[in-house]
Design an enzyme around this catalytic site. Structure first.
Site, PDB file in Angstrom:
ATOM      1  N   GLU A 176       0.810  -1.215   0.000  1.00  0.00           N
ATOM      2  CA  GLU A 176       0.000   0.000   0.000  1.00  0.00           C
ATOM      3  C   GLU A 176       0.847   1.270   0.000  1.00  0.00           C
ATOM      4  O   GLU A 176       0.351   2.357   0.286  1.00  0.00           O
ATOM      5  CB  GLU A 176      -0.932  -0.021   1.207  1.00  0.00           C
ATOM      6  CG  GLU A 176      -1.897  -1.189   1.229  1.00  0.00           C
ATOM      7  CD  GLU A 176      -3.117  -0.991   0.337  1.00  0.00           C
ATOM      8  OE1 GLU A 176      -3.779   0.048   0.463  1.00  0.00           O
ATOM      9  OE2 GLU A 176      -3.390  -1.884  -0.480  1.00  0.00           O
ATOM     10  N   HIS A 255      -4.384   2.105   7.302  1.00  0.00           N
ATOM     11  CA  HIS A 255      -2.968   2.342   7.027  1.00  0.00           C
ATOM     12  C   HIS A 255      -2.315   2.926   8.261  1.00  0.00           C
ATOM     13  O   HIS A 255      -2.965   3.587   9.091  1.00  0.00           O
ATOM     14  CB  HIS A 255      -2.780   3.324   5.866  1.00  0.00           C
ATOM     15  CG  HIS A 255      -3.197   2.798   4.539  1.00  0.00           C
ATOM     16  ND1 HIS A 255      -3.905   3.546   3.619  1.00  0.00           N
ATOM     17  CD2 HIS A 255      -3.013   1.592   3.957  1.00  0.00           C
ATOM     18  CE1 HIS A 255      -4.141   2.823   2.541  1.00  0.00           C
ATOM     19  NE2 HIS A 255      -3.619   1.633   2.719  1.00  0.00           N
ATOM     20  N   CYS A 374      -2.605  11.841   3.574  1.00  0.00           N
ATOM     21  CA  CYS A 374      -2.960  10.954   2.453  1.00  0.00           C
ATOM     22  C   CYS A 374      -2.701  11.629   1.109  1.00  0.00           C
ATOM     23  O   CYS A 374      -2.377  10.965   0.121  1.00  0.00           O
ATOM     24  CB  CYS A 374      -4.439  10.567   2.532  1.00  0.00           C
ATOM     25  SG  CYS A 374      -4.820   9.303   3.755  1.00  0.00           S
TER      26      CYS A 374
END
Length: 453
Positions: A176, A255, A374
């Site tokens: 990821e 995450h 992000c």
């Protein structure tokens, strides 16, 4: 000299098809806002406003373009045939969730785009780049090929930049990107230690079943993190691999950057960020060349639920010339009493370099589960590497004005899930991206551009 290196935040531009489809299992904000009407124009302008504010504050800022959406090639690969109009109509009627997936603007969250190792830490003194395979969700699995082309177009000079292929897109190597990677160091130009955080172990996981998340999937594997470190030539003394706390994953921490953020020698984290908190900190202390500065937020001050809803830890922690740091938080932190009190009484009043908190409005992104951290990919570059960047990806006043005008020309101010079947939206998106690639001077990076070459 160490001052030769600076961190550049490359933010992803929000794409023209920004919508709320609720695609991400385990992302509480995405799931809870699914089906709402989005405002792509406002989302893109909010992202650009954040970039400009940081640029004006003295932080180098870059821009990365969105993906080609809707991904009609993906629909055709899944058996939807005919003209573009026919393909969209059939997908809308037969598989609306697939249509929503191929229209996702999730590439805006570029913390997932790739993992990078600065040249300062690499034996060949080049910046190393590995695009994330993002295999854990279909809508993000569509991104790596274009991401690789975009990064190769900007970080083009092979004397300065080394590009690696994405890992095999299998569950064992689920990667990821930088959302699960943090580089800690005394200074950006000093040797760094790379903290890789994983949610599960693909091989031999059965023996650890008691510490697996029970509600939501763990996306990053230990094996993927280890493989990226090997690709980049990092040795044992340069890496720490830590398991994310399964309780955090089950609370919506999909995450690590939703529960921890690091910069320089500072690690700001929630007490439930890591399964083995003492072991993780001890290993970091043993490998860092400077004293680690852990800033621990206890659960009694900020619950996991409040951490997820406010995205306190999905903030940007930035270095200032005087040695202090600035924390850039989403507006939701100010709206949460316990989080805001913790910021004032625990962080700003504590014995750590964090001396300022800046609030940024990124509500359009937050509703899909993406905060300030992000939206950016952190890239540590020397002055020579900054000079070697191709295209016009570094933000300045002129590029900002051009991008704002571009958004206002091409973006809709209302987009509901049912609008995704509109063939005019697809045409508008392609026209916008074609113009954007010329503005950024990155050449033909999109499938529709290469098909017409």
């Amino acid at each position: 000299m160490k001052t030769d290196y600076r961190e550049v935040n490359f933010d992803g531009l929000v794409g023209p098809t920004h919508n709320y489809a609720g695609l991400a299992l385990g992302n509480v904000a995405s799931m809870s806002h699914g089906g709402l009407v989005a405002n792509p124009r406002e989302a893109a302008l909010q992202g650009l406003a954040k970039m400009k504010a940081l640029m004006e504050a003295g932080y180098p800022q870059g821009v990365l373009p969105p993906q080609q959406r809707p991904d009609l090639g993906a629909l055709r690969a899944l058996g939807f045939a005919g003209s573009d109009e026919r393909v969209l109509a059939r997908a809308a009627g037969e598989a609306p969730q697939i249509l929503r997936a191929v229209c996702s603007a999730s590439s805006m969250w570029t913390a997932n785009a790739a993992t990078l190792t600065p040249s300062r830490d690499a034996s060949d003194r080049r910046l190393h780049v590995t695009p994330a395979n993002l295999q854990s969700s279909f809508h993000r699995f569509l991104e790596p090929a274009t991401t690789a082309r975009v990064l190769a177009a900007i970080f083009r000079d092979p004397a300065h930049f080394a590009h690696h292929p994405a890992l095999p897109a299998t569950p064992a190597f689920s990667d990821e990107g930088a959302a699960n990677h943090t580089r800690l160091c005394a200074d950006h130009g000093e040797p760094g230690v790379h903290l890789y955080v994983y949610g599960r172990q693909a091989f031999g996981w059965e023996s650890e079943a008691s510490v697996a998340p029970k509600r939501y999937p763990a996306r990053q594997t230990l094996e993927a993190s280890q493989a990226v470190a090997r690709q980049h030539g990092l040795g044992e003394l340069q890496t720490v691999f830590a398991q994310q706390h399964p309780d955090a994953i089950d609370a919506g921490v999909f995450h690590n950057d939703v529960i921890a953020v690091g910069n320089g020698p500072v690690l700001l984290y929630h007490e439930l960020a890591f399964l083995d908190e003492p072991g993780t900190l001890d290993e970091l202390r043993n490998k860092l060349t400077a004293p680690l500065i852990p800033v621990r937020v206890p659960a009694e001050a900020v619950s996991l639920a409040d951490a997820v809803s406010s995205y306190l830890f999905n903030s940007q922690l930035l270095s200032n010339p005087d040695g202090s740091m600035t924390l850039v938080v989403p507006g939701e932190c100010q709206e949460n009493e316990s989080v805001w009190r913790t910021l004032q009484d625990h962080l700003l009043a504590g014995h750590n370099p964090i001396g300022d908190v800046v609030v940024q409005d990124v509500k359009q992104s937050m509703r899909n589960g993406g905060g300030p951290a992000c939206l950016r990919l952190r890239v540590v570059l020397s002055s020579g590497e900054r000079a070697a960047l191709a295209g016009h990806a570094l933000l300045d006043d002129a590029l900002y004005a051009e991008l704002v005008a571009w958004v206002e020309r091409h973006y809709r101010d209302r987009l509901a899930p049912e609008d995704l079947a509109d063939p005019q939206l697809a045409a508008e998106s392609l026209a916008a991206l074609d113009e954007l690639s010329r503005l950024l001077e990155i050449g033909s990076v999109y499938p529709f551009q290469m098909a017409g070459a």
